[in-house]
Design a protein around this motif. Structure first.
Motif, PDB file in Angstrom:
ATOM      1  N   GLN A 247      -1.665   1.265  -2.585  1.00 31.03           N
ATOM      2  CA  GLN A 247      -1.157   2.400  -3.355  1.00 31.03           C
ATOM      3  C   GLN A 247       0.230   2.751  -2.842  1.00 31.03           C
ATOM      4  OE1 GLN A 247      -4.484   4.724  -2.150  1.00 31.03           O
ATOM      5  NE2 GLN A 247      -5.594   2.883  -2.723  1.00 31.03           N
ATOM      6  N   PHE A 248       1.140   2.745  -3.775  1.00 28.63           N
ATOM      7  CA  PHE A 248       2.522   3.055  -3.409  1.00 28.63           C
ATOM      8  C   PHE A 248       2.860   4.484  -3.799  1.00 28.63           C
ATOM      9  CE2 PHE A 248       2.606  -1.452  -3.074  1.00 28.63           C
ATOM     10  CZ  PHE A 248       3.664  -1.763  -2.229  1.00 28.63           C
ATOM     11  N   ARG A 249       3.542   5.154  -2.900  1.00 31.04           N
ATOM     12  CA  ARG A 249       4.168   6.434  -3.254  1.00 31.04           C
ATOM     13  C   ARG A 249       5.662   6.185  -3.129  1.00 31.04           C
ATOM     14  NH1 ARG A 249       2.412   9.863   0.716  1.00 31.04           N
ATOM     15  NH2 ARG A 249       0.300   9.871  -0.121  1.00 31.04           N
ATOM     16  N   GLY A 250       6.296   6.106  -4.278  1.00 36.88           N
ATOM     17  CA  GLY A 250       7.680   5.627  -4.245  1.00 36.88           C
ATOM     18  C   GLY A 250       7.686   4.209  -3.728  1.00 36.88           C
ATOM     19  N   GLU A 251       8.452   3.954  -2.704  1.00 37.13           N
ATOM     20  CA  GLU A 251       8.484   2.602  -2.144  1.00 37.13           C
ATOM     21  C   GLU A 251       7.615   2.485  -0.907  1.00 37.13           C
ATOM     22  OE1 GLU A 251      12.269   0.719  -1.674  1.00 37.13           O
ATOM     23  OE2 GLU A 251      13.057   1.786  -3.410  1.00 37.13           O
ATOM     24  N   GLU A 252       6.929   3.547  -0.616  1.00 39.58           N
ATOM     25  CA  GLU A 252       6.149   3.584   0.625  1.00 39.58           C
ATOM     26  C   GLU A 252       4.683   3.243   0.340  1.00 39.58           C
ATOM     27  OE1 GLU A 252       4.843   7.313   3.075  1.00 39.58           O
ATOM     28  OE2 GLU A 252       7.005   7.008   3.288  1.00 39.58           O
ATOM     29  N   VAL A 253       4.071   2.509   1.253  1.00 37.26           N
ATOM     30  CA  VAL A 253       2.646   2.205   1.108  1.00 37.26           C
ATOM     31  C   VAL A 253       1.853   3.411   1.575  1.00 37.26           C
ATOM     32  CG1 VAL A 253       0.766   0.700   1.828  1.00 37.26           C
ATOM     33  CG2 VAL A 253       3.067  -0.241   1.510  1.00 37.26           C
ATOM     34  N   ALA A 254       1.175   4.071   0.600  1.00 37.08           N
ATOM     35  CA  ALA A 254       0.466   5.295   0.937  1.00 37.08           C
ATOM     36  C   ALA A 254      -0.989   5.032   1.283  1.00 37.08           C
ATOM     37  CB  ALA A 254       0.568   6.268  -0.238  1.00 37.08           C
ATOM     38  N   GLY A 255      -1.482   3.896   0.931  1.00 33.85           N
ATOM     39  CA  GLY A 255      -2.890   3.594   1.227  1.00 33.85           C
ATOM     40  C   GLY A 255      -3.221   2.222   0.685  1.00 33.85           C
TER      41      GLY A 255
END
Lengths: 325, 773
Positions: A247-255
């Protein structure tokens, strides 16, 4: 040549369960694995209980919550070609498409793919190995190029499924029906590692039937993919594979999860990789650290150390690709 | 329908008929030969109406099965068949104790054995056999047989077999023989070289995998035995069975009309053939005995694994100065050519005055090898063609150029150094390079600045095949009926290569008869003529001239008939579209179907014999293959993008079957290069681990490129034989594996000296290379 057996084709689940009153009675879904095992006499058989007459085990439908219910008899081809699965859970469609050959995908089922027996050539061959109740794992010092580098303990099989890593990555659950009534098990807990019990691959009891696979609604920002390397481009199991459901939040891997095929006796969740990428952007540095992490705890056997650079390569390749989606 | 339509197709003119006892001249222009004509038996094969030996169903037929030794080395102490004999449906059980089954069996001339040899020297040796009403009852009976074995120490890897204290296969050391060859002064040759390279190589054991399994149906009528066998040569099977069972040849009829593929393992009878005959005799029932795939993998043969070393010297201008080659190999438990012809390309392919080879054949406890499509050659090519690539790089010369510099016009390896009847190696190299766009593709692949993980590479290799001219004997009979239709009768088998089609084309060409009017009887020792087995790329160059000779005999007889009818000298008459006419006055023609003598006799029989090959000529096919690959330089995955194969096999007899051979040969070569190898449990049990189609990996449709171009160098070899064709079936698979290896080297800079080029191997090598920087 197949051994002798009787054959029943019940019309209902209850009836099917009633036929499973002996461990020698075997469930027949697509049969692509079962018939091979019987021909090789990997295990005994008294009665074949076909599931093909049970309508409720078929079909792929959306659930009220926005997830998916997949009947255990859905074929690998149906999974690979389902527009629903392809758009919402590409990792699963890709896993199914990468399995076996067109003929086998027409016949093989998702339930069967989760319940298949290991492909270790000692286990499948005429060797009384540890997993079959013998006292020796032949692969330990024998021909082990295709065996595990993680999670091996006395037995060194790899789990053969291409769909199981996808389902573990997606946090799917399976429904099981048996004499004791139905139960639900996360796919991640469905498989039994040799450290727990050497003689079984799943938690399924002999009188239980896997009836359906449930996928949770795709979380916000889900990207998923499956990558498989094999010695032959069709009809071959994974030398190494990686299922990503991030799961991406923006370009960050959030989960999300990273699950390996061809690595371990069960679909292998790489907590090491997950730890590296969680909360990070997938830049070159993170990807490189993740590629190192995937084999950090690996213990290769004499002939399968190529899996170390191979897993590093596909983790790097797949994380780079998914970052660009 | 007019007579003319029945007999001949308009425009299908026939060549001039040579006078009696005169050699026919090569065809000037052909009407049928060389075109792409669909196979004459395509419908039967595709629709499933063709009856292969495995399809044969006879009244009262029962099923045989063989119990095999599960150990690589064991002594049979006792075989207890009492329980098995009493099982339902069981009609016969035979073992080494059965008097009729105590027959000698020769795997090779050097080592005698028996049908049920109690000393089992490989996993899969027959120990007992049963026949029962159903295959399942036969299998159940096998399982009820109790065998006591003395399990003995084994060695299943030739690299272990020469070690001190290695278990012995035949009671002495495991070296069967060492063959040496030398010409010129090798050491001086190396001193003259500007560059000397040396490398070790290995090719793995490839298992025979014809689509149709090995086996037969055996039936006795009194003292006459009929066998329907999946074989490359019915007369070879007849001879062997007659010898083993001590029967007159005339009492053994072998039929093999259709058969599902043979690459050398079906050149002879198998133990299974004799076992089926014995079971049929004992049970007084026809017996079908076909092996399982697992059994064929253990017992019917393989391409031997070879360990090879080559040292090569070259001058800066590309002149080869010396080749020094050595190899070991194994044909398994009985002498079976473990190193046979492995050094042939080193001896013969390129001009080189100083050559030394040494080949050591070693015995181990595995199933005996059998000839495998171009025995020895793909292994030798793996070595020589990679070395040529490395030499070219070392002297900064294009690999094609280096080969062009070293083309001989006579055979250096054959005794007496005979000149080639024709050599198209130069054309193969030049035309192949042009069609492939070699220079462009190579410069693209070598272009700097490529940073991605996917890299392209191109590679090529060339070859010859040791023998491509066919040979006598062969006899073909043609029967022309009064309605103008024709029966073609020959003993040779069509092993899937299109032999029947090519022979029908030759008859059609010579007689002007449309293919639809030609029927072929073949591969039956009871009704067709003697022929040697279809192997060695010999069937077309052997049988086609024989068919042509028979057709000419038919024509000559027809001319004689017409001569009587027209009251003119036969020499003044010519053939013309189904008619015979005076050369000077075509209006006075007589239709062949109107010849009164033909009507009266009912048939004209033309007999053709295969004459000898020209003396002191080497009739050799040549080839070159080019390929492009894409390599994932991190994972070691290789995708083969395209292949171009140029072949000089003389005249193209039929373009479709020709191209099929090329595509099949490349596919098989891809198997050797990329996916196929036998795996034995070397250190524990010595047993074979990958005896099925999942674990023994044949290339699938996705493993071969869509783009495979067959580009014949279509030149008749007028010295070779009367049709001008040389053999094709084997050269097509020889250069494939080294061409791929050279392309992978071109892409990665990694020389893969051992087959297969698998991701397992290449990924490891790529990682090591990165580590070294």
């Amino acid at each position: 040549m197949l051994p002798n057996f009787s054959y029943v084709r019940p019309k209902s689940l209850d009836e099917a369960v009633r036929h499973l009153d002996s461990p020698e009675n075997r469930i027949h879904a697509g049969g692509t694995d079962l018939l091979g095992c019987l021909r090789e006499r990997v295990f005994g058989v008294a009665k074949i209980v076909s599931l093909s007459g049970i309508q409720e085990l078929k079909g792929i439908t959306e659930t009220a919550e926005g997830g998916l219910r997949i009947g255990a008899l859905a074929t690998l081809r149906e999974i690979a070609e389902s527009p629903l699965i392809r758009s919402k859970y590409p990792v699963l469609a890709q896993g199914a498409a990468e399995a076996a050959s067109p003929q086998l995908r027409n016949q093989g089922t998702l339930g069967g793919n989760l319940c298949q027996k290991p492909r270790c050539w000692y286990y499948r061959g005429d060797f009384h190995c540890l997993r079959k109740g013998g006292d020796l794992c032949y692969a330990m010092v024998g021909e082990n190029a295709f065996h595990c580098i993680l999670g091996g303990d006395a037995c060194y099989i790899v789990h053969p499924s291409d769909t199981a890593p996808a389902l573990v990555a997606l946090g799917a659950t399976v429904r099981i029906t048996g004499a004791g009534g139905p139960r639900t098990v996360p796919v991640e807990e469905f498989f039994v590692p040799p450290t727990q019990d050497l003689t079984r691959e799943t938690v399924l009891e002999h009188n239980e039937i896997l009836t359906e696979i449930l996928l949770p609604p795709p979380p916000q920002g889900l990207r998923s993919s499956y990558r498989k390397v094999r010695a032959r481009r069709s009809w071959d199991f994974a030398l190494a594979g990686v299922a990503l459901a991030l799961q991406f939040r923006g370009e960050e891997v959030a989960g999300g999860r990273v699950v390996l095929s061809g690595a371990a006796p069960i679909p292998w969740r790489s907590v090491e990789v997950e730890e590296v990428i969680l909360g990070k952007r997938l830049d070159a540095e993170t990807i490189s650290a993740a590629a190192e992490a995937v084999v950090k705890n690996a213990e290769p056997l004499a002939q399968n150390d190529y899996k170390l650079p191979l897993f590093r390569a596909i983790v790097e390749e797949e994380l780079s690709a998914i970052a660009k989606v | 329908m007019s007579k003319k339509e029945i007999y001949a197709v308009k425009g299908l003119s026939v060549p001039e008929t040579p006078a009696s006892a005169q050699e026919p001249k090569p065809w000037k222009q052909t009407q049928m030969v060389g075109k792409g004509i669909p196979r004459v038996d395509a419908y039967e094969r595709v629709s499933g109406t063709a009856v292969y030996p495995s399809d044969v169903l006879l009244p009262d037929m029962i099923y045989g099965a063989v119990l095999r030794c599960p150990h690589p080395h064991a002594q049979v102490k006792k075989v207890d068949v009492e329980a098995a004999s009493k099982m339902p449906g069981v009609r016969a059980v035979i073992t080494g104790d059965t008097p009729e089954a105590r027959v000698e069996w020769t795997y090779s001339k050097e080592a005698r054995s028996s049908l049920f040899d109690p000393h089992c020297r490989f996993e899969g040796e027959p120990v007992a056999a049963v026949a029962a009403e159903t295959p399942y009852q036969a299998e159940d009976a096998l399982r009820a047989i109790r065998v006591e074995y003395d399990v003995l120490p084994f060695v299943v890897d030739e690299r272990d077999a020469l070690k001190e204290n290695a278990p012995s296969v035949h009671g002495a050391g495991n070296v069967l023989k060492t063959e040496k060859y030398e010409r010129g002064q090798v050491d001086r040759g190396f001193r003259e070289a500007d560059v000397v390279l040396e490398e070790n190589y290995r090719t793995e054991c490839q298992l025979h995998t014809p689509m149709e399994l090995h086996g037969c149906v055996a039936k006795w009528d009194g003292d006459r035995l009929t066998l329907w066998e999946s074989t490359q040569g019915v007369y070879a099977v007849q001879a062997e069975v007659a010898e083993v069972l001590k029967l007159p040849l005339s009492k053994v009829r072998v039929v093999g009309h259709y058969m599902g593929g043979g690459f050398g393992s079906k050149l002879k009878a198998g133990k299974y053939t004799v076992i089926a005959a014995l079971l049929a005799k004992k049970s007084a029932r026809p017996v079908k005995l076909f092996l399982t795939r697992e059994e064929t993998y253990l017992a019917v043969g393989n391409r031997p694994p070879n360990n090879m070393r080559l040292k090569a010297g070259v001058k800066k201008d590309g002149t080869l100065t010396a080749l020094d080659f050595s190899c070991t190999g194994t044909g398994g438990a009985y002498p079976s050519g473990g190193t046979s012809l492995v050094d042939w390309l080193v001896r013969d392919l390129y001009k080189c005055p100083n050559v030394r080879t040494e080949c050591t054949d070693i015995a181990i406890h595995t199933g005996p090898a059998r000839p495998f499509r171009a025995p020895g050659h793909p292994q030798g090519a793996w070595v020589l063609e990679q070395m040529m690539d490395a030499l070219a790089e070392a002297i900064k010369m294009d690999p094609v150029e280096l080969r062009l510099k070293n083309i001989p016009n006579f055979s250096q390896g054959k005794e007496g150094n005979p000149p080639y009847s024709s050599t198209g190696l130069k054309q193969c190299l030049e035309e192949g390079a042009k069609a492939f766009q070699w220079k462009v593709a190579r410069s693209k692949a070598l272009a700097p600045g490529e940073t991605g993980r996917i890299k392209r590479g191109v590679g090529m290799a060339s070859c010859l095949w040791v023998v491509g001219g066919g040979w006598p004997p062969s006899t073909v009979i043609l029967k022309l009926f009064p309605d103008g239709s024709l029966n073609l009768n020959m003993g040779a088998s069509d092993i899937g290569t299109g032999t029947k089609t090519v022979m029908a084309l030759v008859a059609a060409e010579e007689l002007g008869i449309p293919l639809g009017k030609i029927e072929i009887e073949h591969a039956d020792t009871g009704t067709t003529q003697y022929a040697t087995p279809s192997g060695g790329s010999k069937t077309v160059p052997t049988e086609a001239p024989t068919v042509r000779a028979a057709a000419i005999s038919v024509k000559q007889q027809l001319l004689e008939m017409a001569s009587k009818e027209l009251k003119l000298d036969a020499a003044s008459l010519v053939f013309q579209e189904g008619s015979i006419a005076p050369a000077k006055d075509p209006s006075k023609s007589v239709k062949i179907t109107d010849l009164s003598e033909l009507k009266k006799r009912g048939v004209v029989v033309g007999i053709g014999y295969r004459g000898p090959n020209p003396e002191n000529k080497a009739i050799i096919p040549f080839a070159a293959q080019f390929c492009e690959v894409e390599v994932n330089t991190k994972t070691g995955e290789v995708k083969i993008l395209r292949f171009v194969s140029t072949n000089d096999s003389g005249r193209v007899m039929d373009r479709l079957t020709y191209d099929s051979q090329v595509i099949g040969g490349i596919t098989m070569g891809i198997g050797l290069a990329m996916t196929e190898y036998r795996v034995l449990d070397r250190d524990q049990t010595g047993r074979m681990l990958n005896r099925n189609w999942h674990d023994y990996k044949l290339p699938t449709a996705l493993d071969v490129p869509l783009e495979m171009t067959s580009l014949p160098v279509d030149r008749e070899d007028s010295q070779a034989n009367s049709v001008g064709a040389k053999g094709l079936g084997e050269p097509v698979t020889i250069p494939t594996a080294p061409a791929i290896a050279n392309a992978v080297y071109n892409a990665t800079g990694i020389r893969i000296t051992e087959t297969p080029i698998s991701p397992e191997r290449l990924c490891r090598l790529l990682a090591e290379k990165r580590k070294e920087g």
